[in-house]
Scaffold this motif. Structure first.
Motif, mmCIF file in Angstrom:
data_model
loop_
_atom_site.group_PDB
_atom_site.id
_atom_site.type_symbol
_atom_site.label_atom_id
_atom_site.label_comp_id
_atom_site.label_asym_id
_atom_site.label_seq_id
_atom_site.Cartn_x
_atom_site.Cartn_y
_atom_site.Cartn_z
ATOM 1 N N SER A 112 0.841 -1.181 0.000
ATOM 2 C CA SER A 112 0.000 0.000 0.000
ATOM 3 C C SER A 112 0.887 1.246 0.000
ATOM 4 N N THR A 113 0.343 2.382 0.411
ATOM 5 C CA THR A 113 0.987 3.654 0.104
ATOM 6 C C THR A 113 0.843 4.690 1.208
ATOM 7 N N ASP A 114 1.743 5.661 1.192
ATOM 8 C CA ASP A 114 1.661 6.817 2.070
ATOM 9 C C ASP A 114 0.445 7.691 1.776
ATOM 10 N N TYR A 115 -0.148 7.563 0.603
ATOM 11 C CA TYR A 115 -1.280 8.402 0.209
ATOM 12 C C TYR A 115 -2.531 8.146 1.044
ATOM 13 N N VAL A 116 -2.515 7.130 1.900
ATOM 14 C CA VAL A 116 -3.680 6.902 2.763
ATOM 15 C C VAL A 116 -3.757 7.945 3.877
ATOM 16 N N PHE A 117 -2.688 8.734 4.072
ATOM 17 C CA PHE A 117 -2.685 9.785 5.080
ATOM 18 C C PHE A 117 -2.978 11.137 4.431
ATOM 19 N N ASP A 118 -3.318 12.128 5.270
ATOM 20 C CA ASP A 118 -3.671 13.439 4.718
ATOM 21 C C ASP A 118 -2.464 14.320 4.459
ATOM 22 N N GLY A 119 -1.278 13.877 4.875
ATOM 23 C CA GLY A 119 -0.063 14.634 4.582
ATOM 24 C C GLY A 119 0.181 15.813 5.499
ATOM 25 N N SER A 120 -0.531 15.881 6.609
ATOM 26 C CA SER A 120 -0.357 17.007 7.525
ATOM 27 C C SER A 120 0.818 16.766 8.474
ATOM 28 N N GLY A 121 1.213 17.820 9.182
ATOM 29 C CA GLY A 121 2.242 17.696 10.201
ATOM 30 C C GLY A 121 3.637 17.521 9.640
ATOM 31 N N THR A 122 4.558 17.227 10.536
ATOM 32 C CA THR A 122 5.960 17.035 10.147
ATOM 33 C C THR A 122 6.547 15.744 10.702
ATOM 34 N N GLU A 123 5.824 15.066 11.580
ATOM 35 C CA GLU A 123 6.327 13.833 12.172
ATOM 36 C C GLU A 123 6.072 12.643 11.248
ATOM 37 N N ARG A 126 2.939 6.858 11.761
ATOM 38 C CA ARG A 126 2.983 5.516 12.335
ATOM 39 C C ARG A 126 1.763 4.728 11.875
ATOM 40 N N GLU A 127 1.864 3.426 11.980
ATOM 41 C CA GLU A 127 0.788 2.566 11.504
ATOM 42 C C GLU A 127 -0.533 2.831 12.209
ATOM 43 N N SER A 128 -0.470 3.288 13.449
ATOM 44 C CA SER A 128 -1.672 3.530 14.243
ATOM 45 C C SER A 128 -2.289 4.903 14.013
ATOM 46 N N ASP A 129 -1.633 5.752 13.243
ATOM 47 C CA ASP A 129 -2.163 7.092 12.996
ATOM 48 C C ASP A 129 -3.418 7.035 12.135
ATOM 49 N N PRO A 130 -4.342 7.977 12.325
ATOM 50 C CA PRO A 130 -5.594 7.951 11.549
ATOM 51 C C PRO A 130 -5.346 8.217 10.070
ATOM 52 N N THR A 131 -6.038 7.481 9.237
ATOM 53 C CA THR A 131 -5.949 7.673 7.792
ATOM 54 C C THR A 131 -7.008 8.676 7.342
ATOM 55 N N ALA A 132 -6.664 9.453 6.320
ATOM 56 C CA ALA A 132 -7.602 10.447 5.782
ATOM 57 C C ALA A 132 -7.125 10.871 4.399
ATOM 58 N N PRO A 133 -7.190 9.966 3.423
ATOM 59 C CA PRO A 133 -6.671 10.282 2.089
ATOM 60 C C PRO A 133 -7.454 11.402 1.413
ATOM 61 N N HIS A 134 -6.731 12.220 0.645
ATOM 62 C CA HIS A 134 -7.353 13.322 -0.074
ATOM 63 C C HIS A 134 -7.577 13.020 -1.550
ATOM 64 N N SER A 135 -6.802 12.117 -2.120
ATOM 65 C CA SER A 135 -6.900 11.823 -3.549
ATOM 66 C C SER A 135 -7.724 10.563 -3.790
ATOM 67 N N VAL A 136 -8.224 10.416 -5.023
ATOM 68 C CA VAL A 136 -8.924 9.192 -5.408
ATOM 69 C C VAL A 136 -7.994 7.991 -5.252
ATOM 70 N N TYR A 137 -6.745 8.169 -5.689
ATOM 71 C CA TYR A 137 -5.776 7.078 -5.556
ATOM 72 C C TYR A 137 -5.633 6.649 -4.099
ATOM 73 N N GLY A 138 -5.435 7.607 -3.202
ATOM 74 C CA GLY A 138 -5.281 7.284 -1.789
ATOM 75 C C GLY A 138 -6.516 6.627 -1.211
ATOM 76 N N LYS A 139 -7.687 7.119 -1.588
ATOM 77 C CA LYS A 139 -8.931 6.523 -1.094
ATOM 78 C C LYS A 139 -9.083 5.091 -1.594
ATOM 79 N N SER A 140 -8.694 4.854 -2.848
ATOM 80 C CA SER A 140 -8.818 3.495 -3.400
ATOM 81 C C SER A 140 -7.848 2.540 -2.723
ATOM 82 N N LYS A 141 -6.649 3.000 -2.404
ATOM 83 C CA LYS A 141 -5.675 2.128 -1.737
ATOM 84 C C LYS A 141 -6.101 1.826 -0.309
#
Length: 305
Positions: A112-123, A126-141
């Protein structure tokens, strides 16, 4: 587990590993890896992620001991215009693969991909962080992760990012090609991630396969991150590529950093794609390779090609 050799009490023998796709960066890296097992590559026209029947018939026919789900719809911008196809291939097919694999007792390793996250912050994520994809690609993954988890198959999901290799189309190859014709290239300097060698991903997947052969439950049914051990901006990545190429006596050029707003794209890119990969290393006893050594080797191969 019909036909499976996972956890076999006798001396370990070859597993049959079915890899989805044949021409992708990870599939090609697996093909040249020093894997001791039998690799079967399933690709179109016989195997089509958009055709559930072809997935089911392929797994039933080949009856692998393990499935590596490496193929995907990866046209990030095009996915914005083809959301149904992206969801079919990335969102639904992993569930079909999982159910078909469960029927024959084969676990699934899914990329899978980093695109499942919203890309916010600087840290680093981690696997336990909430997912919030913004793109169709991220949502599909993300939908694909969820479909596989609900399929009943024993599985592990590996999220990765910024993949490069000697194969296919990727940032490293693009930068080296541009350096042959330009004195300066403009590269985004406000998006950050972990450049990751597809060759290293292949070795990590084989490491999981080897560990599962003797201990099928090790780290199963979890999400992991596997990415290069250092994060940087795209501009810093380009500068490193050119520095390595220059040391090898080949094309290089200057890098001018620009904000992502000056490089418009149809699909939004995460500003922060940093991934924390410690959990994978700890679980499977597979330390992250040195990112600079991996990049240097890929550039060496590209120059020699």
């Amino acid at each position: 587990m019909p036909g499976s050799v996972l956890g076999h009490p006798e001396a370990e023998r070859l597993m049959r590993i079915l890899v989805t796709g044949r021409d992708g960066q990870v599939a090609r890296s697996l093909a040249e890896s020093d894997c001791d097992h039998e690799l079967i590559f399933a690709a179109r026209p016989d195997f089509d992620l958009a055709d559930a029947a072809s997935i089911e018939s392929t797994l039933e026919r080949d009856r692998p001991d393990l499935v590596i789900s490496a193929a995907a719809y990866t046209a990030v911008d095009q996915a914005e215009d083809e959301p149904d196809m992206a969801m079919l291939v990335n969102g639904e097919a992993p569930g079909v693969i999982g159910r078909a694999a469960a029927n024959i007792g084969a676990p699934v390793l899914h990329l899978s991909t980093d695109y499942v996250f919203d890309g916010s912050g600087t840290e680093p994520w981690r696997e336990s962080d909430p997912t919030a994809p913004h793109s169709v690609y991220g949502k599909s993954k993300l939908a694909g992760e969820q479909a596989l988890a609900a399929s009943g198959a024993t599985h592990a999901i590996l999220r990765t990012a910024w993949i490069y290799s000697p194969f296919g189309t990727n940032f490293v190859k693009t930068m080296l090609a541009l350096a042959r014709d330009r004195d300066t290239v403009e590269v985004v300097d406000d998006q950050y991630g972990n450049p990751t060698s597809a060759l290293d991903i292949a070795h990590a997947l084989i490491r999981v396969a080897d560990r599962w052969q003797s201990c099928p439950s090790l780290g199963a049914n979890r999400v992991y991150h596997f990415a290069g051990d250092t994060s940087m901006s795209w501009a810093e990545f380009a500068q490193t590529i050119f520095a390595i190429s220059k040391r090898q006596g080949c094309a290089h050029c200057s890098v001018e950093g620009i904000p992502a707003s000056q490089y418009p794209a149809k699909a939004p890119r995460p500003a922060n794609s940093r991934l924390e990969s410690a959990l994978f290393a700890e679980t499977f006893g597979h330390p992250l390779p040195d990112w600079h050594a991996s990049l240097t080797e890929t550039i060496r191969r590209l120059i020699a090609a």
